[in-house]
Design a protein around this motif. Structure first.
Motif, PDB file in Angstrom:
ATOM      1  N   PRO A  90     -14.831  16.118 -11.334  1.00  0.00           N
ATOM      2  CA  PRO A  90     -14.312  16.966 -10.252  1.00  0.00           C
ATOM      3  C   PRO A  90     -15.085  18.272 -10.119  1.00  0.00           C
ATOM      4  O   PRO A  90     -15.370  18.942 -11.113  1.00  0.00           O
ATOM      5  N   LYS A 145      -7.223  16.716  -9.787  1.00  0.00           N
ATOM      6  CA  LYS A 145      -8.444  17.465  -9.482  1.00  0.00           C
ATOM      7  C   LYS A 145      -9.452  16.592  -8.733  1.00  0.00           C
ATOM      8  O   LYS A 145     -10.134  17.064  -7.813  1.00  0.00           O
ATOM      9  N   GLN A 146      -9.531  15.318  -9.124  1.00  0.00           N
ATOM     10  CA  GLN A 146     -10.476  14.443  -8.418  1.00  0.00           C
ATOM     11  C   GLN A 146     -10.005  14.152  -7.004  1.00  0.00           C
ATOM     12  O   GLN A 146     -10.818  13.968  -6.099  1.00  0.00           O
ATOM     13  N   SER A 149     -11.450  16.861  -5.022  1.00  0.00           N
ATOM     14  CA  SER A 149     -12.860  16.590  -4.737  1.00  0.00           C
ATOM     15  C   SER A 149     -13.001  15.592  -3.586  1.00  0.00           C
ATOM     16  O   SER A 149     -13.839  15.763  -2.692  1.00  0.00           O
TER      17      SER A 149
END
Length: 355
Positions: A90, A145-146, A149
């Motif tokens: 991320p 968090k990803q 992204s």
């Protein structure tokens, strides 16, 4: 969005490449249709990330040209190519809220706050982040968090292509299926050109409309998931895709029929063989092998339970042959005969399917 064309691309990281192994990417040409969903699939070191970075503009090719919508962008920067890229780990701003992370690419381009708010909330809802938009990103789990992204790549409506470089590596296994399904859903909704790099066949086959299979810096086959499964053009594709992979058995061709260890076997393309190959192999997937009253005599050596079916390993002389048997069907005790589905049995000449 963009149609992407690669013409006679080769790339080497070192100076003055001379030997074949000096090239990270051998010469290849490729066309990716506008709005398509593609996966670059292959083992570590096969060149898939190098190819992705050439398309994105992070690398310039040693040889060849790259076109976006027929315009030459070979020397253009990622910004000039107007791409979005999501990396393996991320890339977010921990001190910002989820909202501000998603808004950053838009604000950085001078988009008005009204449009920023609409896009952030739309993408937040798509990725199921809408209930945490005001939270600081530092407190989120790795998958959260990803998702940010992914959202930062999706939030812009003006990008030519969105690229994903093994984006689910840090995600827990039980959440990977959820995010893969979400990406597939997002592609159907926004229809932007997407390229997804992975070494995981499940990720590639569930996301992409077409998969580009790579090995040793070369493209081995491009096809739909069904084409790669049912008609692998190379033995590597048959081995790499499928679990277990394709059975490969040494053979000869006599009078238009394949012969394995003295047993005649009907193969879909045996009549097309012209007698030039150094290595001949018979390829058939375990899904297309079955027990029968006659056929190739085998001994059953191992049975593994895989849920709705069992993986049965048999042996004829020194050759292992695997097949899948549905749960509940009675297995032969020890010795049996195998039959191959002729429509899904192919002859391979020096690794390539005879055609």
């Amino acid at each position: 969005m963009a149609k992407i064309t690669l013409q006679d691309i080769r790339h080497a990281y070192g100076p003055d490449p001379e030997r074949d192994e000096d090239w990270a990417l051998k010469k290849l040409s490729l066309e990716l249709a506008d709005g398509g969903a593609y996966a670059l699939l292959g083992p570590s070191g096969c060149g898939k990330t190098t190819l992705l970075n050439l398309i994105s503009g992070l690398l310039a090719p040693t040889e060849g040209r790259i076109l976006f919508n027929n315009a030459d962008v070979t020397q253009a920067s990622p910004e000039q190519r107007n791409i979005a890229q999501v990396f393996q780990f991320p890339v977010i701003y921990d001190t910002m809220t989820v909202y501000d992370n998603l808004a950053f690419p838009l604000r950085n381009r001078g988009i008005g706050e009204k449009e920023v708010d609409a896009r952030v909330r739309e993408i937040g809802k798509m990725l199921e982040l809408d209930h945490m938009l005001n939270k600081r990103a530092s407190g989120l789990t790795a998958d959260g968090k990803q998702k940010i992204s992914l959202g930062r790549g999706l939030v812009r409506s003006d990008v030519n292509v969105i690229m994903f470089d093994e984006p689910l590596t840090v995600i827990d296994p039980h959440l990977k299926w959820v995010l893969r399904s979400k990406l597939k859903e997002l592609h159907h909704r926004i229809r932007r050109t997407m390229i997804y790099v992975t070494h995981d066949q499940t990720e590639a086959l569930t996301f992409a409309e077409k998969v580009v299979v790579m090995k040793d810096g070369q493209i081995v086959q491009i096809g739909t998931p069904i084409e790669l499964f049912e008609k692998p053009k190379h033995t590597f594709v048959g081995h790499f895709i499928g679990s277990p992979g394709m059975n490969l058995l040494p053979c000869t061709v006599e009078s238009g029929r394949a012969v394995f260890a003295g047993n005649a076997v009907a193969a879909a393309n045996a009549a097309a063989y012209k007698g030039n190959g150094k290595v001949l192999e018979l390829g058939v997937r375990p899904e297309f092998v079955s027990f029968g009253a006659q056929g190739i005599p085998v001994d059953i050596v191992k049975v593994a339970d895989a849920g709705r079916y069992r993986i049965v390993e048999t042996r004829h002389q020194d050759h292992s042959i695997k097949l899948l048997v549905a749960e509940g069907l009675v297995l032969p005790t020890r010795q049996a005969h195998l039959q191959f589905d002729p429509a899904h049995t192919q002859i391979y000449e020096d690794g390539w399917m005879v055609s």
